[in-house]
Design an enzyme around this catalytic site. Structure first.
Site: not given
Length: 542
Positions: A314, A366
């Site tokens: 991330s 995602d």
């Protein structure tokens, strides 16, 4: 969609938001009315006691009052079902009905108070009737409060952050089950950050399977633009590994939100070096720690033949990519593996430059690898376009979505306009204005509408080449009915140029879900990564 205007101010709820609240109140009121009617019919012969005439009158007036409320709530529900999201015209009578409904609260409260006073005077009547009146007072109070205060409760978001000072690194012992225990024993090594109970590092040991001696540096220091990271030796892969943590604190969120672009200070031949400011500053902090504090020098003095590998998830994945680019001049063999990195990281030129030494991995739908300022603007435009094209009332759309979430089926719900209006809608980003102007003069776009304004930020791109893991077949609505199977392929960055809305757009970003998908892929002998695209240099993904 525009908020209702009541008492001279615009509220945060629209006239088509009252279908479900109205239905809930209608059900309660009807059941209440039936209960009072049943009580009156069954016990009206027992009201010849002292004060019985008052109680009889009270129940009759209460039923009449409830009947008026039921009719008003039914009218509110019916009017709220009319029109569409962008066409509130058929609901123009809603404000008058709400004024009537609010006015009915006053006689309700007065009549409830009178009933309580009569009961308190010690009416000598059947206890069932008296208890029924007490119940009506209680029920009225419980209904009145939620109806008037339903949307008055604020929501709070709390977060726990990590802070601390430099202190000695604990030596770890394992419990009989193999999990690390949280106790401190001093050594000659330094640990930076706020691991007061020594549990964070114990979790790292337990998760990675590495030994205490394999770690060169562990930092839990966490501030805006300053991310936690570790440096360890992976003897099996003969690598010095730098792992950067992703978003876990409010400080990390502020780093994420610093989405302005700045020029990345790196030694490379790329001219356009724009990058996400917050992530760039975080990578620069880790770079200074690694170089100025001699952390990498210490690692390679122990294992000089090892290569440098940088990883992160991330926010940490984006920082790892930038860090690898900064270190590439000193460590030409550096490799970076970014798990679920943000899309809006750096310029197109840096994206192409990084393809020889950075690999990104994205799972399913995602949202983060598709997230950038320009993509958010695009999503806003697409949502407004869908809203403007919608010809179904809001409650039907919500019911269809609820049915899909509970029972599955076809998620597509046709909401486009029919007939000649289709020609208007074929004009890109203009259909919304014409529809809203024609249907609702009170609701139109101003000149600074996002539909008309150009993006304030330059388009940014993800790091390196991209491996896309996709789920094959259905694994159940919530992923718990059967084991999911995954396939992997090389994907172009253009495949992640739009934000996709779906049930797994958030869960596909979770680190444990990504690890589970990777484990499933590795264990499946039939799964493979397709061949690299022609003309693109290969990357070692071992």
């Amino acid at each position: 969609m525009p908020g209702m205007v009541l008492f001279g101010r615009r509220w945060a709820i629209a006239s088509d938001d009252l279908v479900f609240p109205g239905f809930f109140e209608l059900v309660v009121r009807v059941l209440w009315w039936i209960g009072i009617l049943t009580l009156y019919l069954m016990h009206r012969g027992k009201l010849d006691c002292a004060g019985g005439a008052l109680l009889s009158s009270y129940l009759i007036v209460l039923m009449i009052l409830l009947a008026v409320v039921i009719c008003t709530v039914s009218a509110i529900m019916c009017v709220s079902m009319r029109g569409t999201i962008c066409n509130p015209g058929p609901r123009k009578s809603m404000s008058k009905l709400l004024y009537i409904r609010l006015a009915l609260f006053f006689p309700e409260m007065v009549w409830a108070s009178l009933g309580a006073a009569w009961v308190a005077d010690g009416v000598q009547c059947d206890r069932t009737v008296v208890n029924g009146i007490i119940a009506t007072v209680v029920v009225r109070t419980q209904i009145w409060c939620p109806v008037t205060l339903r949307r008055a409760s604020p929501c709070f978001i709390s977060s726990r952050t990590i802070s601390g000072t430099t202190r000695s690194l604990p030596r770890w012992s394992a419990t009989p089950q193999g999990a690390p225990s949280c106790r401190s024993r001093t050594t000659d090594y330094d640990l930076v950050g706020g691991d007061q109970l020594n549990c964070h590092f114990g979790s790292i040991l337990h998760t990675t399977g590495l030994q205490y001696r394999d770690f060169i540096h562990v930092s839990f220091h966490d501030k805006v633009y300053e991310l936690p990271f570790i440096v360890a030796l992976d003897h099996r892969k003969e690598s010095v590994v730098v792992a950067v943590r992703g978003t876990m604190s409010l400080q990390d969120v502020l780093t994420d939100l610093s989405a302005e672009s700045e020029v990345l200070d790196v030694e490379c031949e790329v001219q356009d070096r724009l990058a996400h400011k917050g992530i760039s500053q975080a990578a620069r902090y880790v770079y200074r720690r690694l170089i100025n504090d001699g952390i990498l020098s210490q690692a390679f003095s122990i294992a000089p033949e090892y290569r440098l590998v940088i990883v992160g998830h991330s926010l940490g994945g984006g920082a790892a990519a930038l860090l690898a680019t900064m270190l590439r001049a000193a460590y030409p063999q550096v490799r970076c593996y970014a798990f679920s990195p943000p899309r809006g990281l750096w310029s197109k030129a840096l994206h192409e430059y990084s393809q020889s030494f950075i690999v990104s991995l994205v799972l399913g739908k995602d949202v983060i690898p598709r997230l950038s300022v320009t993509n958010l603007e695009d999503l806003k435009r697409r949502i407004l376009r869908v809203v403007a094209h919608c010809n179904k009332p809001k409650y039907k759309i919500l019911l269809h979505g609820l049915w899909y979430e509970l029972f599955g089926g076809n998620p597509n719900f046709p909401t486009e306009l029919d007939g000649g209006d289709q020609e208007v809608l074929t004009q890109p980003l203009l259909g919304e204005q014409s529809l809203l102007t024609r249907w609702s003069p009170a609701y139109s776009f101003s000149s600074d509408s996002p539909l008309d304004s150009s993006p304030k930020y330059p388009p940014l791109y993800p790091p390196g080449r991209i491996i896309h893991l996709q789920e094959e077949g259905a694994s159940g609505r919530f992923g718990c009915c059967s084991a999911a199977q995954y396939s992997a392929k090389w994907s172009h960055e253009a495949e992640f140029s739009k934000i996709l809305i779906g049930p797994k757009m958030l869960t596909d970003h979770m680190p444990d879900i990504v690890m589970r998908a990777l484990d499933s892929l590795v264990s499946d002998r039939a799964a493979c990564v397709s061949c690299p695209a022609q003309g693109v240099s290969g990357v070692d993904v071992a």
